[in-house]
Design an enzyme around this catalytic site. Sequence first.
Site, mmCIF file in Angstrom:
data_model
loop_
_atom_site.group_PDB
_atom_site.id
_atom_site.type_symbol
_atom_site.label_atom_id
_atom_site.label_comp_id
_atom_site.label_asym_id
_atom_site.label_seq_id
_atom_site.Cartn_x
_atom_site.Cartn_y
_atom_site.Cartn_z
ATOM 1 N N ASP A 348 0.905 -1.108 0.067
ATOM 2 C CA ASP A 348 0.056 -0.102 -0.144
ATOM 3 C C ASP A 348 0.898 1.265 -0.013
ATOM 4 O OD1 ASP A 348 -2.805 1.049 0.334
ATOM 5 O OD2 ASP A 348 -1.816 1.933 2.172
ATOM 6 N N GLU A 377 1.713 0.529 -4.923
ATOM 7 C CA GLU A 377 1.097 1.930 -5.253
ATOM 8 C C GLU A 377 2.322 2.811 -5.348
ATOM 9 O OE1 GLU A 377 -3.551 2.208 -4.058
ATOM 10 O OE2 GLU A 377 -2.109 2.082 -2.395
#
Length: 656
Positions: A348, A377
């Site tokens: 994340d 990400e």
Amino acid sequence: METGISSTDGGNKDLLRNTLKADTGLYEAEDFEKKYTYDGDDLGAYRTPEATVFKVWAPTAKSVTLNLYESGDPSADDGTGTYDMSRDGSGVWSVRADKDLAGVYYTYTADFGDFANEACDPYARAVGVNGKRAMVIDLDATDPEGWEDDFNPNAGKNPTDAVIYELHIRDLSADLSSGIKNTGKFIGLTETGTVNSGGIPTGLDHIADMGITHLQLTPVYDYATVDESKPDAPQYNWGYDPLNYNVPEGSYSTDASDGAVRVREFKQMVRAVHSRGISVVMDVVYNHTYGTDYCFNMLVPGYFHRPGSNGSECGNDVASERPMVRKFIVDSLVYWAKEYHIDGFRFDLVGLIDVETIRQARAELDRIDPSIILYGEGWDMKTITVRKDVPLAVQKNVGRIGNFAMFNDTLRDAVKGSMFDEDQTGYINGNYEMKKILSDCVAGKTEWSSLPYQQINYVSCHDNRTLWDEITVMNPDMSFEDRVRKNLLAAAIVFTSQGIPFIFAGEEFLRSKENADGTLNENSYNAPDSVNSIKWDDLSKKEYADVCEYYKGLIAFRKAHPALRRMESAEDLYDFSVRTKRSVTACRIAPCAGEPSDGIFVIYNASDTEEKIKLPKGKWRICVKGNRAGCESLDEVSDSVTAERMSATVLVKSGV
Ligand code: CA
């Protein structure tokens, strides 16, 4: 209990006092790092039948004590004793008990003179209900049957061979139509033979039938926001609020009050998924914690976070560039890979973590299994590192890490439009200006990468609206059939592009997140099950089942054609010189090593009219057309093919 290690460190008194001030610049001092960086692999509580040893890094504490408890319930007044710990030169405190304390709960209290903090062990491998007390655990005793023969079913394959499916544990089984008995539990994923009200397979059987290779689980480590003491209360969260990084989430276990149960059930889940040929990927959130009162921070005040930095918008960006935070992250990943047989990690907001930490993680995981897939990400967000010139793991730095992929928002936005700018629509919604960017992405090229294994291709995930809802919002007056066409076209682009395809669970049968008032949910992180759950009865409707068959066909087609799964740059395979209208994208893909065909021809027609496209010489088999996709030949053509409106047409040239 007796202490086994004597104190060897006089300590730098000034250094220690200063640490308590708000200014944590002290941690950046060279002498601090030199003196107090510990590289042992024994932090936490380790037991044998003869002894249990506790070790915790707290270099600025004046003293640390171990507190033992009868239960894991943080509100229970059931302490059974406190024990002084001894300090060594690197700031590690330890204590040894000459017996096996498996099943005993514990915390540490660090005394800083002006104040003292009681906290859970950052290296806890088991905890009690709601994660406030750690538990000593006999991990071998939690291994399910056959665990020693359990391994990554996709070991040895390339990352570009992966097909990733993102799933939240509760979403799988929260709707009655799942037919799954263990609602919202890890072991819901171990159930087979489950069906919806029409007798159609659901759960793990459905997932395995899709042909996916990797199941990505939305956070399954212990997170904070669901009250584990109320298993029957209506509660839901995605789990991007980490509490204990090395422990499974309690609300997904059948008994959160016994620290061993969640560990055992998590392993049972991994075993069941592996037995169906599917690898397990964890979504890990090392970029921020639930609160600044995170246990590591309670024991080493201010160390774990970047002061005042808020790139994660959670108020507490993790200072991964600090050596003991970096070590913690790498140790955590290695632990999950080894103890739980995890085959991949989705980071994340990895753009908030420094390159060196991810690079070291890659290197350590390579020693376990180089086919462990890593991706994240890589958005470039505003964060203030505690040191100057720390390169972060953002998209443009992907090449500095090694074998690592970034979510490809370039392709996502080119296909369906920007989620942040409603005026910037995508190719499937009529913005043909996107054609050049789209063509590049299809061939595995973006501004930040030209290597397909660095790109995760997707058009929907847990964030924002589902693909089906997005298409509905963008095209409010369009017929159901035409909205389905757009959905299938988007999926066909994802599965025929170079890179690593990724879908959101239920995308394959038009998953929607509809609120009670009929509006479509854009951020369902804490929405009720009624919004988030997968509605399995939809699979009984023919038009939904047809979409599912199409996705299945695309996955099978991709698996059959190595020319779509290049690791290195694929640009040399692509020929976009085919003449088409502005609304059509067509390319010929040359065969490469291992490719069974003599070439693949792909046409994406986003317009409302069909178009005749001239084909290169030879006989071509149509494998994808209209609402059908697969490896079977739907028709054979030469010279030209009619590309249906709003859909993809994919042809394969006979090998002989
Ligand atoms: Ca929890």
